[in-house]
Design an enzyme around this catalytic site. Structure first.
Site, PDB file in Angstrom:
ATOM      1  N   GLN A  59     -11.256   0.525  12.918  1.00 18.97           N
ATOM      2  CA  GLN A  59     -10.439  -0.018  13.722  1.00 18.97           C
ATOM      3  C   GLN A  59      -9.093  -0.548  13.388  1.00 18.97           C
ATOM      4  OE1 GLN A  59     -13.943  -2.121  15.195  1.00 18.97           O
ATOM      5  NE2 GLN A  59     -13.984  -1.310  17.001  1.00 18.97           N
TER       6      GLN A  59
ATOM      7  N   VAL B 108     -11.380  -7.122  14.046  1.00 15.48           N
ATOM      8  CA  VAL B 108     -12.152  -5.889  14.367  1.00 15.48           C
ATOM      9  C   VAL B 108     -13.310  -5.768  13.544  1.00 15.48           C
ATOM     10  CG1 VAL B 108     -10.193  -4.590  15.169  1.00 15.48           C
ATOM     11  CG2 VAL B 108     -10.705  -4.673  12.942  1.00 15.48           C
ATOM     12  N   SER B 109     -14.164  -4.886  14.134  1.00 14.19           N
ATOM     13  CA  SER B 109     -15.429  -5.030  13.642  1.00 14.19           C
ATOM     14  C   SER B 109     -15.670  -4.078  12.295  1.00 14.19           C
ATOM     15  CB  SER B 109     -16.690  -4.443  14.420  1.00 14.19           C
ATOM     16  OG  SER B 109     -16.632  -5.501  15.494  1.00 14.19           O
ATOM     17  N   THR B 110     -14.771  -2.985  12.383  1.00 11.54           N
ATOM     18  CA  THR B 110     -15.197  -1.942  11.340  1.00 11.54           C
ATOM     19  C   THR B 110     -13.818  -1.289  10.709  1.00 11.54           C
ATOM     20  OG1 THR B 110     -14.833   0.069  12.894  1.00 11.54           O
ATOM     21  CG2 THR B 110     -17.253  -0.776  12.545  1.00 11.54           C
TER      22      THR B 110
END
Length: 144
Positions: free
Chosen positions: A46, A41-43
């Protein structure tokens, strides 16, 4: 391993014996069922999605009879070219320790250049298995 000497004194080995030796890692034969999982996931926001991805990948691999050799998850942008867990998978594939990389979506592996990465893995004898294709959710979703 048997060697054959040439007239010039060089040693020659049977390629089948060499291939057999290369397919063995720590006394365990690597098979097509040996896989690496990759969830991303990017962040940090998340992180629940990361947990869900990981659980689902593990479940599907179990159903398909795969042996999870490497289990990698990380929080990093798909555009980041310095992802530690992703490099662990690349290293394992290059060493012949895994025969398949399993991801939920193509964009979990990378945002751009998926076909290039897929071709790289193929070149080192490793397939990429995407469990959910973008077509199932409609046309290809592109970043704008």
């Amino acid at each position: 391993m048997n060697d054959h000497r040439t007239v010039g004194g060089h040693r020659r080995y049977d390629s089948a014996e060499i291939e057999q030796l290369l397919s063995v890692s720590d006394g365990v034969t690597v098979t097509e069922k040996d896989v690496a999982l990759y969830a991303r996931v990017s962040t940090q926001k998340q992180v629940e999605n990361l947990t869900r991805q990981h659980e689902w990948l593990t479940e599907v691999c179990g159903e398909r009879g795969y042996r999870i050799v490497l289990d990698c998850s990380e929080i990093a942008s798909g555009l980041n070219d310095n992802r530690r867990q992703f490099f662990k998978i690349i290293d394992a594939a290059c060493k012949g320790e895994v025969k398949k990389v399993v991801v939920e979506h193509r964009d979990r592996l990378t945002r751009f250049g998926f076909r290039t990465i897929e071709q790289f893995f193929k070149g080192v004898g490793c397939a990429v298995e995407v469990l959910e294709q973008a077509e199932e959710k409609g046309e290809h979703e592109e970043l704008v």
